[in-house]
Motif scaffolding. Sequence first.
Motif, short mmCIF file in Angstrom:
data_model
loop_
_atom_site.label_atom_id
_atom_site.label_comp_id
_atom_site.label_asym_id
_atom_site.label_seq_id
_atom_site.Cartn_x
_atom_site.Cartn_y
_atom_site.Cartn_z
N THR A 1 0.96 -1.46 0.19
CA THR A 1 0.05 -0.01 -0.05
C THR A 1 0.92 1.22 -0.04
N LEU A 2 1.95 1.16 0.94
CA LEU A 2 2.73 2.26 0.80
C LEU A 2 3.46 2.69 -0.50
N VAL B 1 0.80 4.18 -2.59
CA VAL B 1 0.67 5.66 -2.43
C VAL B 1 1.80 6.58 -2.84
N CYS C 1 1.44 6.95 -6.61
CA CYS C 1 0.51 7.89 -6.87
C CYS C 1 0.90 9.39 -6.41
N GLY C 2 1.61 9.43 -5.36
CA GLY C 2 1.92 10.84 -5.07
C GLY C 2 2.95 11.27 -6.06
N PHE D 1 1.39 12.23 -9.13
CA PHE D 1 0.34 13.26 -9.20
C PHE D 1 1.45 14.79 -8.87
N ALA D 2 2.60 14.64 -8.21
CA ALA D 2 3.66 15.74 -8.06
C ALA D 2 4.04 15.96 -9.45
N LEU E 1 1.49 17.86 -11.31
CA LEU E 1 1.61 19.25 -10.50
C LEU E 1 2.67 20.04 -11.05
N LEU F 1 1.79 23.60 -12.62
CA LEU F 1 2.13 24.70 -11.88
C LEU F 1 2.89 25.78 -12.58
N LEU G 1 0.58 30.90 -12.51
CA LEU G 1 1.07 31.57 -11.14
C LEU G 1 0.94 32.91 -11.08
#
Lengths: 258, 126
Positions: A14-15, A18, A21-22, A25-26, A29, A33, A37
């Motif tokens: 799971t870790l 995650v 995914c992180g 996503f980053a 982003l 980004l 801005l």
Amino acid sequence: MTAVPLRKRVRVKTLLLVLLCGWLFAAHLGVLLQYGLDGQSASVGDALLARNAETASANAVTSVVVSYRGFDTLGEVTVLFLAATGIGLFFGGHGRAESHRPEPPMSPPNEMMVTGVRLLFPVLILLGVYVVLHGHLSPGGGFQGGVIIATAFFLRMLADPAFRLRHARIGLLESLSGSGFVLMGLLGLSLAGTATFLGNFLPHPVTEMGRLLSAGVIPIIYALVGVKVGAEVAAIFGDMLERRGQQSPGLLGDESDT
Amino acid sequence: MLAFLDDPKVLHGIYALGALTLFFIGLYGLLAKRHLLKMLISIAVMELSVYLLFIGLATSPGETAPILSDGLTAFTDMADPVPQALTLTAIVIGLAVLGLGVSLAIQYHRLTGKVDVASMTELKEL
């Protein structure tokens, strides 16, 4: 610390999922980004700030919450009301006899708790009323102050098992303030001077900005919201506490996580 | 020494990374924990990270809170009030959802004596 080794306590798969995914996503982003801005030339907030003086409220967030987006706030209060009703339904139902465990007796409150609450209760009420009434001047408002008042009653209920909220009175307070909110909105809608829902029909001269009696209907509506939120959150606390005698300690004590 | 923090890109990047970290901590808790209350707390942590992101990104360095006080006389160079108002709404809704979820969990435990989502098999076909 438990004796279970770390690799048993952390779910590695799971870790890793995650973390993946992180990372994805980053990465997205990081691409996104780069846009927007510095390029924001104008936003809704800028427009609202520019014309905020017309509400004569020193706190721009309050004028957005109560005046410009007042209809949203009405919906929000309704959601809170529905949640409080649902919680009351769960805890006030007749199904308690079906509970399969014997009820452990509630332990009497600690002496420190009783003395501390006796000291804190009036101070908390005063702070809550202050935060509600100064919602248009300083950080705070109906929601925050209402929750502070409800917390005061929650502590009182914890410290004094004989203290019970009267549900009829809470319900009356809540419906009166809720109808007051809608009535204010409808008055603003029906009067010719404003002709919008929650229109500011009371006099609100800009020169009075920063005083307690300023900004027309905004402090009145926020005070009504404060009463309503306080009554609802106190009712939620009361519902959860009143059946605490029936609640078996396993829910908070069990460690069924593996 | 900390002058580089005055660059909005750097500051917003830090805010975004911090909120992202908090969000994925909450996601890990939601996926890895099986206790109902712990899952609800994980959802609350994820909500909190979104509030922090909203508030952080809406404010640029040098802007003040959108309140006239401490000698300010005009609504200029202030943070955007709309995300703050929306966050206030979201906090209240989050409170309502959390309260309802916790009372559902308590009621489920009272009826069945279980708190582990892995053992919720009442509706499972055997």
